[in-house]
Design an enzyme around this catalytic site. Structure first.
Site, PDB file in Angstrom:
ATOM      1  N   SER A  83      48.004 -12.729  65.436  1.00  0.00           N
ATOM      2  CA  SER A  83      47.199 -11.883  65.030  1.00  0.00           C
ATOM      3  C   SER A  83      46.629 -12.547  63.497  1.00  0.00           C
ATOM      4  O   SER A  83      47.375 -12.315  62.637  1.00  0.00           O
ATOM      5  CB  SER A  83      47.406 -10.543  65.088  1.00  0.00           C
ATOM      6  OG  SER A  83      46.545  -9.761  64.148  1.00  0.00           O
ATOM      7  N   HIS A  94      44.881 -13.962  68.558  1.00  0.00           N
ATOM      8  CA  HIS A  94      44.641 -12.655  68.522  1.00  0.00           C
ATOM      9  C   HIS A  94      43.624 -11.931  67.611  1.00  0.00           C
ATOM     10  O   HIS A  94      43.925 -12.030  66.193  1.00  0.00           O
ATOM     11  CB  HIS A  94      45.867 -11.699  68.689  1.00  0.00           C
ATOM     12  CG  HIS A  94      45.880 -10.181  69.092  1.00  0.00           C
ATOM     13  ND1 HIS A  94      45.828  -9.843  70.180  1.00  0.00           N
ATOM     14  CD2 HIS A  94      45.920  -9.288  68.160  1.00  0.00           C
ATOM     15  CE1 HIS A  94      45.818  -8.632  70.156  1.00  0.00           C
ATOM     16  NE2 HIS A  94      45.612  -8.066  69.097  1.00  0.00           N
ATOM     17  N   ASP A 141      41.770  -8.742  65.991  1.00  0.00           N
ATOM     18  CA  ASP A 141      41.821  -7.366  66.141  1.00  0.00           C
ATOM     19  C   ASP A 141      40.533  -6.674  65.501  1.00  0.00           C
ATOM     20  O   ASP A 141      40.221  -6.988  64.236  1.00  0.00           O
ATOM     21  CB  ASP A 141      42.955  -6.809  64.985  1.00  0.00           C
ATOM     22  CG  ASP A 141      44.528  -7.000  65.805  1.00  0.00           C
ATOM     23  OD1 ASP A 141      44.398  -6.589  66.898  1.00  0.00           O
ATOM     24  OD2 ASP A 141      45.441  -7.653  65.152  1.00  0.00           O
ATOM     25  N   MET A 163      38.632  -3.523  64.432  1.00  0.00           N
ATOM     26  CA  MET A 163      38.684  -2.201  64.020  1.00  0.00           C
ATOM     27  C   MET A 163      37.400  -1.648  63.397  1.00  0.00           C
ATOM     28  O   MET A 163      36.769  -2.357  62.955  1.00  0.00           O
ATOM     29  CB  MET A 163      39.745  -1.940  63.143  1.00  0.00           C
ATOM     30  CG  MET A 163      41.208  -2.529  63.458  1.00  0.00           C
ATOM     31  SD  MET A 163      42.520  -2.175  62.443  1.00  0.00           S
ATOM     32  CE  MET A 163      43.866  -3.248  62.950  1.00  0.00           C
ATOM     33  N   HIS A 187      41.066  -8.072  70.655  1.00  0.00           N
ATOM     34  CA  HIS A 187      41.379  -6.693  70.937  1.00  0.00           C
ATOM     35  C   HIS A 187      40.696  -5.633  70.272  1.00  0.00           C
ATOM     36  O   HIS A 187      40.421  -5.574  68.934  1.00  0.00           O
ATOM     37  CB  HIS A 187      42.772  -6.479  70.266  1.00  0.00           C
ATOM     38  CG  HIS A 187      43.711  -5.306  70.203  1.00  0.00           C
ATOM     39  ND1 HIS A 187      44.635  -4.981  69.511  1.00  0.00           N
ATOM     40  CD2 HIS A 187      43.182  -4.087  70.802  1.00  0.00           C
ATOM     41  CE1 HIS A 187      45.135  -3.629  69.954  1.00  0.00           C
ATOM     42  NE2 HIS A 187      44.296  -3.131  70.855  1.00  0.00           N
ATOM     43  N   MET A 225      39.761  -2.239  68.955  1.00  0.00           N
ATOM     44  CA  MET A 225      40.307  -0.885  68.647  1.00  0.00           C
ATOM     45  C   MET A 225      38.881  -0.141  68.105  1.00  0.00           C
ATOM     46  O   MET A 225      38.882   0.176  66.950  1.00  0.00           O
ATOM     47  CB  MET A 225      41.112  -1.125  67.445  1.00  0.00           C
ATOM     48  CG  MET A 225      42.573  -1.459  67.956  1.00  0.00           C
ATOM     49  SD  MET A 225      43.780  -2.117  66.894  1.00  0.00           S
ATOM     50  CE  MET A 225      43.119  -3.675  66.844  1.00  0.00           C
ATOM     51  N   MET A 274      50.472  -1.161  72.851  1.00  0.00           N
ATOM     52  CA  MET A 274      50.750  -1.097  71.410  1.00  0.00           C
ATOM     53  C   MET A 274      52.150  -0.768  71.279  1.00  0.00           C
ATOM     54  O   MET A 274      52.562   0.402  71.854  1.00  0.00           O
ATOM     55  CB  MET A 274      49.647  -0.256  71.202  1.00  0.00           C
ATOM     56  CG  MET A 274      48.304  -0.599  70.526  1.00  0.00           C
ATOM     57  SD  MET A 274      48.071  -2.262  69.847  1.00  0.00           S
ATOM     58  CE  MET A 274      48.873  -1.783  68.271  1.00  0.00           C
ATOM     59  N   GLY A 292      46.260   0.079  63.962  1.00  0.00           N
ATOM     60  CA  GLY A 292      45.456   0.484  62.773  1.00  0.00           C
ATOM     61  C   GLY A 292      45.825  -0.543  61.721  1.00  0.00           C
ATOM     62  O   GLY A 292      44.879  -0.611  60.654  1.00  0.00           O
ATOM     63  N   GLY A 333      52.096  -5.283  59.912  1.00  0.00           N
ATOM     64  CA  GLY A 333      53.024  -5.097  59.220  1.00  0.00           C
ATOM     65  C   GLY A 333      54.083  -3.783  59.626  1.00  0.00           C
ATOM     66  O   GLY A 333      54.883  -3.359  58.495  1.00  0.00           O
ATOM     67  N   ASP A 336      52.347  -5.663  71.087  1.00  0.00           N
ATOM     68  CA  ASP A 336      51.411  -5.859  70.074  1.00  0.00           C
ATOM     69  C   ASP A 336      51.914  -4.579  68.972  1.00  0.00           C
ATOM     70  O   ASP A 336      51.622  -3.604  69.008  1.00  0.00           O
ATOM     71  CB  ASP A 336      49.907  -5.703  70.231  1.00  0.00           C
ATOM     72  CG  ASP A 336      49.003  -5.864  68.935  1.00  0.00           C
ATOM     73  OD1 ASP A 336      49.420  -6.259  68.071  1.00  0.00           O
ATOM     74  OD2 ASP A 336      47.638  -5.709  69.186  1.00  0.00           O
ATOM     75  N   GLY A 337      52.475  -5.432  67.937  1.00  0.00           N
ATOM     76  CA  GLY A 337      53.095  -4.390  66.700  1.00  0.00           C
ATOM     77  C   GLY A 337      54.494  -4.662  66.537  1.00  0.00           C
ATOM     78  O   GLY A 337      55.479  -4.395  67.543  1.00  0.00           O
ATOM     79  N   GLY A 338      54.675  -5.244  65.386  1.00  0.00           N
ATOM     80  CA  GLY A 338      56.258  -5.188  64.803  1.00  0.00           C
ATOM     81  C   GLY A 338      56.959  -6.108  65.869  1.00  0.00           C
ATOM     82  O   GLY A 338      58.237  -6.022  65.803  1.00  0.00           O
ATOM     83  N   SER A 395      52.131 -10.359  61.087  1.00  0.00           N
ATOM     84  CA  SER A 395      52.892 -10.648  59.813  1.00  0.00           C
ATOM     85  C   SER A 395      54.148 -11.539  60.109  1.00  0.00           C
ATOM     86  O   SER A 395      54.500 -12.168  59.213  1.00  0.00           O
ATOM     87  CB  SER A 395      53.336  -9.310  59.186  1.00  0.00           C
ATOM     88  OG  SER A 395      54.224  -8.492  60.082  1.00  0.00           O
TER      89      SER A 395
END
Ligand code: DX5
Ligand code: ZN
Length: 221
Positions: free
Chosen positions: A7, A32, A34, A36, A65, A67, A136, A141, A144, A174-176, A197
């Site tokens: 991302s 990816h 993102d 927003m 993606h 959002m 997700m 949003g 990290g 997606d996320g962490g 990240s």
């Protein structure tokens, strides 16, 4: 096949093209993006113009993606900008079936994304149509954040639904996602991994390679 989709949210935007090319050369299969809108989520990132600029420097698969609220109003823009796949948050769409119809018409691949608190069951009517479901694994949003442990059971449940329905859509998380969480998500059934990240900032090549090494271990089993 396992896919890494770095991302760009965590990249240095003054060097966006270069950083994407570095991730691509290191072996990342997708990128990816993102989007927003400051409404579906509080942050605002970028839209079609940035994606079409990036499209000029790379042929890598663009995993977009959205959002945003009312994604249906923006599909044409992102297709024109060079998206290879568009995934929209189901919570932002008034009529998900209409968004799907529009995406089908566009001819590109598409998927549906859900927030951590949205049950898999809401996806059931659409599963036969999609190329991918994005779960997700943090609240959408921001980059990290830490992987929400309850995501693992959700991935496994979605995989079971897919198997039971005889379907073959991809499952993206997606996320962490980083060393330390990627294997848990993979073992539960995910095959596409977004990492922001954990890829950008510093040794992009080395970090991409660490993910590819994990994938190779599981591919050869
Ligand atoms: C968050 C975005 C993610 C984000 C992931 O709302 O959808 O794609 O960039 O960032 P990391 O990998 O840092 O959690
Ligand atoms: Zn994302």
């Amino acid at each position: 096949m396992y896919i890494l989709s770095p991302s760009v949210l965590s990249s240095d935007f003054t060097k966006l093209g270069d950083e994407v090319l570095r991730a691509q050369k290191a072996g990342a299969q997708w990128i990816h993006l993102d989007v927003m809108d400051g409404s579906f989520v509080q942050n605002i990132t970028f839209g079609g113009p940035v994606i079409s600029c990036l499209r000029k420097v790379t042929d890598i698969f663009f995993d977009v993606h959205l959002m945003i609220v009312d994604p249906i109003d923006h599909i044409d823009d992102f297709v024109r900008a060079g998206a290879d796949m568009i995934t929209f948050q189901i919570e932002g769409a008034k009529d998900p079936a209409a968004v799907i119809a529009k995406l089908k018409e566009s001819g590109i691949k598409f998927g549906i994304a859900t927030r951590p608190g949205t049950p898999n069951e809401v996806l059931r009517p659409y599963l036969k149509d999609v190329d991918m479901i994005l779960l997700m694994t943090v609240e959408p949003g921001a980059g990290g954040q830490s992987y929400i442990p309850a995501s693992t059971a959700k991935i496994a449940e979605l995989k079971a639904m897919r198997d039971e329905m005889g379907l073959d859509f991809d499952i993206e998380v997606d996320g962490g996602i980083k060393m330390g969480t990627v294997e848990e998500a993979l073992k539960a059934g995910a095959n596409v991994f977004v990492a922001g990240s954990a890829v950008f900032g510093g040794d992009i090549e080395g970090k991409v390679q660490s993910f590819l090494d994990v994938f190779a271990r599981y591919s050869s089993r």
